[in-house]
Design an enzyme around this catalytic site. Sequence first.
Site, PDB file in Angstrom:
ATOM      1  N   CYS A 171       3.248 -77.371   6.429  1.00  0.00           N
ATOM      2  CA  CYS A 171       2.327 -78.504   6.594  1.00  0.00           C
ATOM      3  C   CYS A 171       0.965 -78.262   5.946  1.00  0.00           C
ATOM      4  O   CYS A 171       0.049 -79.044   6.144  1.00  0.00           O
ATOM      5  CB  CYS A 171       2.147 -78.846   8.067  1.00  0.00           C
ATOM      6  SG  CYS A 171       1.344 -77.536   9.006  1.00  0.00           S
ATOM      7  N   GLU A 196       0.319 -69.483  10.696  1.00  0.00           N
ATOM      8  CA  GLU A 196      -0.703 -69.467   9.644  1.00  0.00           C
ATOM      9  C   GLU A 196      -1.459 -68.147   9.608  1.00  0.00           C
ATOM     10  O   GLU A 196      -2.412 -67.995   8.840  1.00  0.00           O
ATOM     11  CB  GLU A 196      -1.648 -70.668   9.766  1.00  0.00           C
ATOM     12  CG  GLU A 196      -2.137 -70.940  11.170  1.00  0.00           C
ATOM     13  CD  GLU A 196      -2.921 -72.237  11.296  1.00  0.00           C
ATOM     14  OE1 GLU A 196      -3.287 -72.834  10.290  1.00  0.00           O
ATOM     15  OE2 GLU A 196      -3.173 -72.627  12.448  1.00  0.00           O
ATOM     16  N   HIS A 247     -13.083 -78.884   3.056  1.00  0.00           N
ATOM     17  CA  HIS A 247     -13.128 -79.943   4.059  1.00  0.00           C
ATOM     18  C   HIS A 247     -13.103 -81.328   3.403  1.00  0.00           C
ATOM     19  O   HIS A 247     -12.287 -82.189   3.747  1.00  0.00           O
ATOM     20  CB  HIS A 247     -14.412 -79.748   4.886  1.00  0.00           C
ATOM     21  CG  HIS A 247     -14.584 -80.752   5.962  1.00  0.00           C
ATOM     22  ND1 HIS A 247     -15.335 -81.895   5.799  1.00  0.00           N
ATOM     23  CD2 HIS A 247     -14.089 -80.802   7.220  1.00  0.00           C
ATOM     24  CE1 HIS A 247     -15.302 -82.593   6.916  1.00  0.00           C
ATOM     25  NE2 HIS A 247     -14.551 -81.949   7.799  1.00  0.00           N
ATOM     26  N   THR A 295       0.114 -73.371   5.305  1.00  0.00           N
ATOM     27  CA  THR A 295      -0.082 -72.515   4.119  1.00  0.00           C
ATOM     28  C   THR A 295      -1.539 -72.438   3.670  1.00  0.00           C
ATOM     29  O   THR A 295      -1.863 -71.599   2.848  1.00  0.00           O
ATOM     30  CB  THR A 295       0.812 -72.997   2.961  1.00  0.00           C
ATOM     31  OG1 THR A 295       0.656 -74.404   2.848  1.00  0.00           O
ATOM     32  CG2 THR A 295       2.261 -72.651   3.197  1.00  0.00           C
TER      33      THR A 295
HETATM   34  C1  PEP Z   1      -3.172 -74.860   7.351  1.00  0.00           C
HETATM   35  O1  PEP Z   1      -3.898 -73.926   7.692  1.00  0.00           O
HETATM   36  O2  PEP Z   1      -2.324 -74.781   6.440  1.00  0.00           O
HETATM   37  C2  PEP Z   1      -3.274 -76.166   8.031  1.00  0.00           C
HETATM   38  C3  PEP Z   1      -2.433 -77.127   7.756  1.00  0.00           C
HETATM   39  O3  PEP Z   1      -4.279 -76.328   8.931  1.00  0.00           O
HETATM   40  P1  PEP Z   1      -5.811 -76.613   8.567  1.00  0.00           P
HETATM   41  O4  PEP Z   1      -5.859 -76.991   7.123  1.00  0.00           O
HETATM   42  O5  PEP Z   1      -6.250 -77.697   9.470  1.00  0.00           O
HETATM   43  O6  PEP Z   1      -6.466 -75.305   8.872  1.00  0.00           O
HETATM   44 MG    MG Z   2      -4.956 -73.946   9.548  1.00  0.00          MG
END
Ligand code: PEP
Ligand code: MG
Length: 833
Positions: free
Chosen positions: A785, A699, A409, A721
């Site tokens: 992303c 995902e 985070h 990813t």
């Molecule tokens: C991911 O899971 O790759 C993503 C971009 O979403 P988050 O990091 O918010 O889970």
């Molecule tokens: Mg995610």
Amino acid sequence: MSPEVYGGRAKCLQRLIRLDMPVPLTVALSFDCVRDIAKGRMPDLSPVIAPFGFAPLLSVRPSSLDPDWGGPGAILNIGMNHERHEALALTAGERAATSLYLRFIQSYAVQVARLDPDPFDLPAEPNRATLKAMLDAYENETDEPFPQDPATQLAEVLRSMARAWDGTTARLLRQAKGAPADAGLGLVVQAMALGVGRGESGSGVIQFVDSETGEPRITGRYLGQSQGREALRDRRDAIPLTRAEGSPSLEEVAPFALRELLAHGTTGRERLREEMQMEFTLENGRLCILDSVRVPRSPRAAIRIAVSLAQDGVIPREEAVMRVEPGSLSSLLHRQVDPTAPRDRIVTGIAASPGAASGRIVLAAADAQAFAARGEPCILVRRETTPEDIRGMHAASAVLTVRGGVTSHAAVIGRGLGLPCVVGASHLEIDRRRRAIIAPGGRIFHEGDIITVDGTAGEVLAGEAPTLDAALDDSFRTLLSWADEFRDVGVRANADTPQDARIARDFDAQGIGLCRTEHMFFEGERIGMMREMIFAEGAQARRAVLDRLLPMQRADFAALFRIMAGQPVCIRLFDPPLHEFLPSDRQSLRDLAEGLSRPLSDVEARVEALREYNPMLGLRGVRLGITVPEIYEMQARAIFEAAVLAGRDGEPVVPEVMIPLVSAKREVELVKARVDAVASAVRAETGVAFAYRLGVMVETPRAALRAAEIAQHSAFLSFGTNDLTQMTYGLSRDDAGRFLGSYVEQGVYEEDPFHTLDLDGVGELLRIGASRGRQGRPDVTLAICGEHAGTRRAIEFCRREGFDYVSCSPYRVPIARLSAAQVSLCNRRLSEG
Ligand code: PEP
Ligand code: MG
């Protein structure tokens, strides 16, 4: 003469000679020849020595393929012996001749015979007595007189340099700089230009651009009666090259030499197609160029040099783009700890978000806000951060966590905010009782003490370290605009706030590829409303609270649309488990009960009911969208109303709505039906016939496998990813940091897969997902992303597999633009053969 056979220095000298520069006679020995010497197979040296005539004086310098790989130090004045000393005393003077002999004995004793250096310190007074003392010292140490035969001296010098290159330490050092295990060494044997004599003699180094900024500026030093790079080492007596106040200069001492050097500089720049640094010698007024290397340069200077060479037509733009290392841009986008300043390192961790900031230690997010309110910079130190810390992170100048990896985070938010961040500083202890942090070795820093977080190096320093500003100058922008001409993978930014969006726009991102909306609900009074919504009984009551959140969300999205001015903006619907919005400690639970006017036991029961063993695999993402549909409906309405608003006074907006954590086609169908219904309602209410695109975030492995049917309902598939890696490996992205180091050390994984995209496993799922997605919908837009997206590896992958764009943290956008250009230029070169 190929640099792959003789090394870069030899090649460069050959080119200087062909440009008619006054380079002393030079003979180059190949990598193979030097390998033989190292193995004890000395070649016949007579053809090497013969061209230098009777009683030669020589130097030998290393010549590896890449000068940055280092190599053994140069050895000068080979050939000095008693006879030569006497002869030279007559022509150059007694003192100069003795000084040369002493220098040669010193370097021969230390570098070739490998003797203890102490007895061979150069004496303050070069005279016959000190010379005899040094010769005696040599004989004492070796039981042999100092060798007198130039051929023997040369053979021993070559042998020692060849062996030094083969040593384990030298090998490891150069491998750390990227040299292959079998990198070869060439050697360059050159006639000495003495730099000492009765007329104007000396040596120096000149370059024509500033190493820090890359701007044109003649810099360097000259030292009379000196050799090699002494002018740089002995700064006290060395003089500047051009007129300077309060000091003589080469321009006054030998104006003709400076003029000649300037002319050679211009020729060198144009013909060698590079900014060069030249080593020169004056021998009784005669100029010799001994050596020339690329000007050492900071990342900022590297850009300026490449751009100005291209602007002057010396190199094509493509080459300028290829010459700058994309990763080096990072240091220009952020404040940096001054590399020349001393570093008092407290602890190291993972460099999670680049840049540097100093401030007072705070251990709680609320304290960070209090500091920010007083205008005092602070560093938020936490074991790990949670969504509750977001406001504190916004308020802090940098973040330091004990736990976590590159996708934790703190790392993700830090990069998004452009906040320097070090995570996983596992040797740091937080002592809440003493309100302090304890560094390895027991050093204690209390709340309020000043530290510096260097997120580029992954280090934490005591006190306020001096820093340098970000440097986004014209050359930087020019280079990136050229990069855009050559690349064929799009680059968008992951941006959640207007501040992020402005950075994205400033770095010319082609839109927002991922707006994580959940961060918007932790702000100010919104977290309170979220909690009310979580405690509301039934859909009706939930809707009533969400109606109060609606205008805020609408304003959030309208701000993003306006900043992005017609560029695509992809908004991901709510993703995290609701549990993240509830407090965990007793006092906060009590405050919440009070705020909601409910008994504490009710609040505790609800928190307990929402608790999951595995929240990342639990009720989150689209699963919430299906089971608590009011949240997505409110968000969809906010997006469409904002699009209408922003479209009225600016560029028309075509919003993109993205559904997270999908694993089944039916999820998409259900959400799509509801979002379509909201769109129709807003169109009817506003009378504006806006368009929008609905897409899916791939995902989960199942979404990749079932991409054909999922794509039938999706205008785009964006591969997350981070989660896809987590689920493919079955490896928690928040906890993996604890043992990944050991896994990588033991070669179980080559690299941290959250950091370096796993092309084999996760890559296979991406390939499957992309090709099945295209089967289901040939014109589907494909993107990545996750945090990998800005890396060259991911960009190369995207290009090869025909993806449309990558979306990365705003501060990675320039790096991704340059990498994407380099990837496509490399590919073009390969296909052109
Ligand atoms: C991911 O899971 O790759 C993503 C971009 O979403 P988050 O990091 O918010 O889970
Ligand atoms: Mg995610």
